[in-house]
Design a protein around this motif. Structure first.
Motif, short mmCIF file in Angstrom:
data_model
loop_
_atom_site.label_atom_id
_atom_site.label_comp_id
_atom_site.label_asym_id
_atom_site.label_seq_id
_atom_site.Cartn_x
_atom_site.Cartn_y
_atom_site.Cartn_z
N ALA A 1 -32.63 29.01 -33.29
CA ALA A 1 -33.38 29.81 -34.27
C ALA A 1 -34.61 29.08 -34.78
O ALA A 1 -35.60 29.73 -35.15
N GLU A 2 -34.58 27.75 -34.82
CA GLU A 2 -35.70 27.00 -35.40
C GLU A 2 -36.83 26.77 -34.41
O GLU A 2 -37.85 26.16 -34.73
N ILE A 3 -36.69 27.28 -33.18
CA ILE A 3 -37.68 27.03 -32.14
C ILE A 3 -38.36 28.32 -31.72
O ILE A 3 -37.72 29.37 -31.57
N ILE A 4 -39.66 28.25 -31.54
CA ILE A 4 -40.45 29.36 -31.00
C ILE A 4 -40.63 29.11 -29.51
O ILE A 4 -41.10 28.05 -29.09
N ALA A 5 -40.21 30.08 -28.68
CA ALA A 5 -40.32 29.98 -27.23
C ALA A 5 -41.32 31.02 -26.72
O ALA A 5 -41.22 32.20 -27.05
N GLU A 6 -42.29 30.56 -25.93
CA GLU A 6 -43.32 31.44 -25.39
C GLU A 6 -43.23 31.45 -23.87
O GLU A 6 -43.15 30.38 -23.25
N PRO A 7 -43.25 32.61 -23.23
CA PRO A 7 -43.28 32.66 -21.76
C PRO A 7 -44.48 31.89 -21.23
O PRO A 7 -45.59 32.03 -21.77
N TRP A 8 -44.26 31.12 -20.20
CA TRP A 8 -45.33 30.25 -19.70
C TRP A 8 -45.68 30.55 -18.25
O TRP A 8 -46.76 31.07 -17.95
N LEU A 9 -44.78 30.27 -17.31
CA LEU A 9 -45.05 30.49 -15.89
C LEU A 9 -43.86 31.16 -15.24
O LEU A 9 -42.71 30.94 -15.63
N GLU A 10 -44.14 31.98 -14.23
CA GLU A 10 -43.05 32.53 -13.42
C GLU A 10 -42.74 31.56 -12.29
O GLU A 10 -43.64 30.96 -11.71
N ASP A 11 -41.46 31.40 -12.00
CA ASP A 11 -41.03 30.46 -10.97
C ASP A 11 -40.02 31.16 -10.07
O ASP A 11 -39.16 31.92 -10.54
N GLU A 12 -40.11 30.90 -8.76
CA GLU A 12 -39.19 31.51 -7.80
C GLU A 12 -38.14 30.50 -7.37
O GLU A 12 -38.45 29.33 -7.09
N VAL B 1 -34.19 24.59 5.21
CA VAL B 1 -34.47 25.95 5.67
C VAL B 1 -34.06 26.94 4.59
O VAL B 1 -32.95 26.83 4.03
N GLU B 2 -34.93 27.89 4.31
CA GLU B 2 -34.62 28.92 3.33
C GLU B 2 -33.62 29.92 3.90
O GLU B 2 -33.75 30.35 5.05
N LEU B 3 -32.64 30.30 3.08
CA LEU B 3 -31.67 31.31 3.46
C LEU B 3 -32.07 32.64 2.82
O LEU B 3 -32.35 32.70 1.62
N GLN B 4 -32.10 33.69 3.61
CA GLN B 4 -32.43 35.02 3.11
C GLN B 4 -31.15 35.67 2.57
O GLN B 4 -30.32 36.15 3.31
N VAL B 5 -31.00 35.65 1.25
CA VAL B 5 -29.78 36.13 0.62
C VAL B 5 -29.91 37.62 0.31
O VAL B 5 -31.00 38.12 0.04
N PRO B 6 -28.77 38.36 0.33
CA PRO B 6 -28.79 39.82 0.09
C PRO B 6 -28.86 40.15 -1.40
O PRO B 6 -28.00 40.88 -1.93
N LEU B 7 -29.86 39.63 -2.06
CA LEU B 7 -30.04 39.86 -3.49
C LEU B 7 -31.53 40.06 -3.77
O LEU B 7 -32.38 39.65 -2.95
N PRO B 8 -31.88 40.68 -4.89
CA PRO B 8 -33.30 40.76 -5.24
C PRO B 8 -33.92 39.37 -5.35
O PRO B 8 -33.22 38.36 -5.50
N ARG B 9 -35.24 39.32 -5.26
CA ARG B 9 -35.96 38.06 -5.36
C ARG B 9 -35.53 37.33 -6.63
O ARG B 9 -35.48 37.89 -7.71
N LEU B 10 -35.19 36.04 -6.46
CA LEU B 10 -34.68 35.24 -7.58
C LEU B 10 -35.85 34.60 -8.31
O LEU B 10 -36.47 33.65 -7.83
N THR B 11 -36.19 35.15 -9.47
CA THR B 11 -37.29 34.60 -10.26
C THR B 11 -36.80 34.30 -11.68
O THR B 11 -35.85 34.90 -12.16
N ARG B 12 -37.49 33.40 -12.29
CA ARG B 12 -37.19 33.05 -13.68
C ARG B 12 -38.50 32.78 -14.40
O ARG B 12 -39.55 32.57 -13.77
#
Length: 288
Positions: A151-162, A252-263
């Motif tokens: 609660a005491e911290i202000i968080a601001e979106p910064w960058l999208e990461d995959e 090697v990247e694995l193509q997983v059966p899920l939507p693109r994983l972003t954060r």
């Protein structure tokens, strides 16, 4: 004893000009104010700094002893004023490991090219370490890989990461379709709990698996990359972390059966933290 900068300034100017009248004109003070400051200084030191010769003030041995020290003190005070007038404060940044190791070096390099002499302190840990340091005012700004719920911290979106699921080139998962069931059977090598990457992987990926086989937990991404490369399991890390290995083919990247994983990567500061111009300027360099 409470010697003031004003008293030292008056003393130095009287010594240079030889009279309180001329000193008052140079300092834009009344002659009585100059005389009072000089008298107060002599009273605190317990000595006379000038010999009174008629209307003239002639510096004596006490004044000559004080003069270089008074000038040095006034110069240091001017440096302090200039330091903050130009917003050259010491900035303390704490970043979680992916950001600190793979994103911030480029940012700091650009910042250093423009401000090579300004003090900048960078620490690297996991996201919980960063949050704790910001909460305790041990750092000015934090950069983390997961959400912050304090609660005491202000968080601001910064960058999208995959995030990317990856394996060694010889992994059996590279033959046939990569299903959730096959992912569940594989040993996973993941960051430790408290890591922002781990929190997001748990939420975006592992929650979709019917079961989960933990191979090992490791405290940094480099160790995970080496473990996966040697066939000890599979993992999920930021694309920024494994970009070179994907390009070279050692992972090697694995193509997983899920939507693109972003954060979202987040920039955080304490709710009561004063955001100086120097800190705001550094934040602008973080916009990439």
């Amino acid at each position: 004893m409470h010697i003031t900068l004003r008293q030292l300034e008056v003393f130095a100017e009287v010594l240079k000009s030889g009279s309180t009248t001329q000193a008052s004109q140079m300092l834009s003070l009344s002659q009585s104010a100059v005389s009072a400051a000089l008298t107060d200084l002599e009273g605190q030191l317990g000595v006379q700094l000038f010999d009174r010769v008629g209307k003239r003030l002639v510096v004596n041995e006490h004044g000559r002893l004080l003069y270089p020290r008074a000038l040095a003190t006034l110069e240091q005070a001017t440096e302090i004023e200039q330091l903050f007038r130009e917003d050259n404060g010491h900035i303390r940044v704490f970043a979680s490991s992916t950001i600190g190791n793979y994103i911030l070096p480029e940012i700091i390099a650009r910042y250093r090219r423009d401000f090579p002499a300004l003090p900048l302190e960078l620490s690297v840990g996991n996201s919980q370490d960063v949050i704790n340091a910001v909460s305790d005012f041990r750092v000015d700004i934090g950069l983390i890989e997961g959400p912050c719920h304090a609660a005491e911290i202000i968080a601001e979106p910064w960058l999208e990461d995959e995030l990317v699921v990856f394996a060694a080139p010889g992994s059996s998962l590279l033959t046939g379709d990569v299903t959730l069931a096959r992912l569940a059977e594989a040993p996973w090598i993941l960051r430790e709990r408290g890591s922002g990457t781990r929190e997001i992987v748990d939420y975006l990926l592992l929650s979709h698996l019917p079961e989960f086989h933990m191979g090992m937990e490791l405290g940094n991404s480099e160790a995970i990359k080496h473990a996966v490369r040697h066939g000890l399991g599979i993992s999920c890390l930021s694309r920024r972390v494994i970009a070179e290995q994907l390009d070279s083919g050692t992972l090697v990247e694995l193509q997983v059966p899920l939507p693109r994983l972003t954060r979202m990567l987040w920039r955080i500061h304490h709710r009561q933290k004063h955001l100086s111009n120097a800190l705001s300027r550094f934040s602008r360099y973080c916009e990439i």
